[in-house]
Design a protein around this motif. Structure first.
Motif, PDB file in Angstrom:
ATOM      1  N   MET A 262      76.883 -74.472  15.399  1.00 25.65           N
ATOM      2  CA  MET A 262      76.032 -74.670  14.242  1.00 25.65           C
ATOM      3  C   MET A 262      75.109 -73.462  14.090  1.00 25.65           C
ATOM      4  O   MET A 262      74.512 -73.004  15.061  1.00 25.65           O
TER       5      MET A 262
ATOM      6  N   LYS B 184      70.375 -71.813  10.623  1.00 21.42           N
ATOM      7  CA  LYS B 184      69.994 -72.358   9.324  1.00 21.42           C
ATOM      8  C   LYS B 184      70.462 -73.812   9.187  1.00 21.42           C
ATOM      9  O   LYS B 184      69.727 -74.673   8.722  1.00 21.42           O
ATOM     10  N   GLU B 185      71.696 -74.099   9.599  1.00 28.68           N
ATOM     11  CA  GLU B 185      72.221 -75.465   9.519  1.00 28.68           C
ATOM     12  C   GLU B 185      71.437 -76.402  10.433  1.00 28.68           C
ATOM     13  O   GLU B 185      71.124 -77.533  10.063  1.00 28.68           O
ATOM     14  N   LYS B 186      71.131 -75.922  11.628  1.00 28.35           N
ATOM     15  CA  LYS B 186      70.371 -76.739  12.583  1.00 28.35           C
ATOM     16  C   LYS B 186      68.984 -77.055  12.030  1.00 28.35           C
ATOM     17  O   LYS B 186      68.522 -78.186  12.090  1.00 28.35           O
TER      18      LYS B 186
ATOM     19  N   GLN C 282      68.054 -77.122   8.848  1.00 32.57           N
ATOM     20  CA  GLN C 282      68.176 -78.027   7.705  1.00 32.57           C
ATOM     21  C   GLN C 282      68.402 -79.459   8.175  1.00 32.57           C
ATOM     22  O   GLN C 282      67.852 -80.397   7.622  1.00 32.57           O
ATOM     23  N   GLU C 283      69.195 -79.634   9.219  1.00 28.34           N
ATOM     24  CA  GLU C 283      69.438 -80.969   9.759  1.00 28.34           C
ATOM     25  C   GLU C 283      68.136 -81.575  10.288  1.00 28.34           C
ATOM     26  O   GLU C 283      67.852 -82.747  10.063  1.00 28.34           O
TER      27      GLU C 283
END
Length: 95
Positions: A5, A8-10, A12-13
């Motif tokens: 991941m 940025k994805e982490k 956002q989560e």
């Protein structure tokens, strides 16, 4: 295959989860031309556990602004309070 991941994805989560936890619903009381100030004040004290001062301030805001948030919290806790307001003839909804 190992999925990695991105930062940025982490992030956002984590933001999405935090928003869900912090999201509170609110009971909004709307103005009408039927109920008296005394009835609204007494109902807010009963249904929302307002102090007399809080209830009076909310009734004035509703009268002049057209609506006012009278209680916030989890939906489960607001549902019965909103029902009490509606049963008393007030116009309210959970948002």
């Amino acid at each position: 295959m190992l999925a990695i991941m991105s930062t940025k994805e982490k992030y956002q989560e984590e933001v999405d989860v935090l928003e869900d936890v912090l999201k509170e619903n609110q009971i909004v009381l709307f103005n009408d031309d039927v109920n008296t100030f005394d009835h609204v004040i007494n109902t807010l004290m009963y249904a929302c556990d307002h102090t007399p001062e809080q209830a009076e301030q909310c009734s004035i805001l509703v009268h002049y602004k057209g609506k006012c948030t009278v209680k916030t919290g989890p939906y489960d806790e607001l549902e019965s309070r909103c029902s009490m307001l509606l049963d008393a003839g007030l116009s309210a909804e959970i948002q």
